[in-house]
Design a protein around this motif. Structure first.
Motif, short mmCIF file in Angstrom:
data_model
loop_
_atom_site.label_atom_id
_atom_site.label_comp_id
_atom_site.label_asym_id
_atom_site.label_seq_id
_atom_site.Cartn_x
_atom_site.Cartn_y
_atom_site.Cartn_z
N TYR A 227 -22.90 3.19 12.21
CA TYR A 227 -23.73 2.57 13.08
C TYR A 227 -25.07 2.53 13.17
CZ TYR A 227 -18.88 2.88 15.38
OH TYR A 227 -17.80 2.66 15.45
N GLY A 228 -25.86 3.29 12.29
CA GLY A 228 -27.17 3.34 12.39
C GLY A 228 -27.63 2.87 10.95
N ASP A 229 -27.07 2.84 9.90
CA ASP A 229 -27.71 2.67 8.54
C ASP A 229 -27.58 1.17 8.40
OD1 ASP A 229 -27.84 1.98 5.65
OD2 ASP A 229 -27.85 4.31 5.66
N ALA A 230 -28.67 0.24 8.37
CA ALA A 230 -28.75 -1.12 8.36
C ALA A 230 -28.04 -1.48 6.59
CB ALA A 230 -30.22 -1.62 8.52
N GLU A 231 -28.53 -0.67 5.99
CA GLU A 231 -28.01 -1.12 4.42
C GLU A 231 -26.55 -1.16 4.33
OE1 GLU A 231 -28.43 0.57 -0.04
OE2 GLU A 231 -30.13 0.85 1.13
N PHE A 232 -26.02 -0.14 4.97
CA PHE A 232 -24.43 0.07 5.07
C PHE A 232 -24.06 -1.05 5.46
CE2 PHE A 232 -20.61 1.43 6.83
CZ PHE A 232 -19.90 2.08 5.99
N GLY A 233 -24.40 -1.59 6.92
CA GLY A 233 -23.98 -2.58 7.56
C GLY A 233 -24.14 -4.04 6.90
N ASP A 234 -25.11 -4.02 6.21
CA ASP A 234 -25.62 -5.35 5.51
C ASP A 234 -24.83 -5.44 4.36
OD1 ASP A 234 -27.67 -5.78 7.29
OD2 ASP A 234 -29.21 -4.99 5.79
N HIS A 235 -24.33 -4.39 3.75
CA HIS A 235 -23.34 -4.60 2.60
C HIS A 235 -22.25 -5.16 2.96
CE1 HIS A 235 -21.60 -3.24 -1.35
NE2 HIS A 235 -20.49 -3.05 -0.48
N PHE A 236 -21.45 -4.76 4.14
CA PHE A 236 -20.29 -5.19 4.68
C PHE A 236 -20.35 -6.58 5.19
CE2 PHE A 236 -19.41 -0.73 4.06
CZ PHE A 236 -18.44 -0.94 3.39
N GLU A 237 -21.55 -6.96 5.72
CA GLU A 237 -21.63 -8.17 6.31
C GLU A 237 -21.76 -9.23 5.32
OE1 GLU A 237 -24.82 -10.47 9.30
OE2 GLU A 237 -24.72 -8.43 9.43
N ARG A 238 -22.68 -8.85 4.34
CA ARG A 238 -22.34 -9.51 2.88
C ARG A 238 -21.01 -10.05 2.23
NH1 ARG A 238 -26.65 -6.77 1.69
NH2 ARG A 238 -25.91 -5.48 0.26
N TRP A 239 -20.03 -8.90 2.47
CA TRP A 239 -18.74 -8.94 1.81
C TRP A 239 -17.91 -10.03 2.75
CZ3 TRP A 239 -13.76 -8.59 3.57
CH2 TRP A 239 -12.85 -8.27 2.54
N VAL A 240 -18.25 -9.87 4.19
CA VAL A 240 -17.55 -10.48 5.01
C VAL A 240 -17.84 -12.00 4.97
CG1 VAL A 240 -17.18 -10.90 7.69
CG2 VAL A 240 -17.09 -8.76 6.69
N LYS A 241 -19.16 -12.35 4.85
CA LYS A 241 -19.39 -13.74 4.82
C LYS A 241 -19.09 -14.32 3.62
CE LYS A 241 -23.67 -13.32 7.68
NZ LYS A 241 -25.08 -13.36 7.84
N GLY A 242 -18.94 -13.33 2.59
CA GLY A 242 -18.39 -14.08 0.99
C GLY A 242 -16.90 -14.31 1.08
N HIS A 243 -16.30 -13.78 1.99
CA HIS A 243 -14.85 -14.05 2.11
C HIS A 243 -14.49 -14.94 3.28
CE1 HIS A 243 -15.40 -10.67 -0.97
NE2 HIS A 243 -14.09 -11.03 -1.36
N ALA A 244 -15.32 -15.28 3.99
CA ALA A 244 -14.94 -15.89 5.23
C ALA A 244 -14.06 -17.02 5.12
CB ALA A 244 -16.06 -16.20 6.17
#
Length: 107
Positions: free
Chosen positions: A46-63
């Motif tokens: 919940y607090g590490d922006a890099e962690f969240g960004d990594h998964f957000e990129r994955w989600v956007k790449g597979h949407a």
């Protein structure tokens, strides 16, 4: 990972195996109730922006692979593979984080 951390099995299942919540030890040898590990992982998620960004990129790449117009009671087989990929990536990230902290996950 959740099972190895005791998150998915609950204390009752751990105690039935003769283990208690206080049996966890970090590599440093300090006894730990597991609460610190849960707190550390929550802070990572919940607090590490890099962690969240990594998964957000994955989600956007597979949407585009998800058919939002498909019947709600059916899921395409490729969704299982995507879920497994995402889950494996998530577990690898959390396990790597804990390893870097010198923590061992429950086996």
């Amino acid at each position: 990972l959740g099972r190895r951390l005791g998150l998915g099995v609950g204390l009752g299942a751990m105690e039935s195996k003769g283990e208690s919540k206080g049996d966890y030890k970090s590599d440093a040898g300090a006894k730990d109730s597991g609460g610190d590990i849960v707190k550390q992982v929550a802070e990572l998620i919940y607090g590490d922006a890099e962690f969240g960004d990594h998964f957000e990129r994955w989600v956007k790449g597979h949407a585009a692979e998800f058919d939002l117009d498909a019947p709600s009671d059916e899921h395409q087989l490729k969704y299982t593979a995507l879920y497994q990929e995402y889950q494996g990536m998530f577990e690898d990230k959390v396990e790597g984080f804990l390893r870097d902290k010198g923590e061992r996950a429950w086996v």
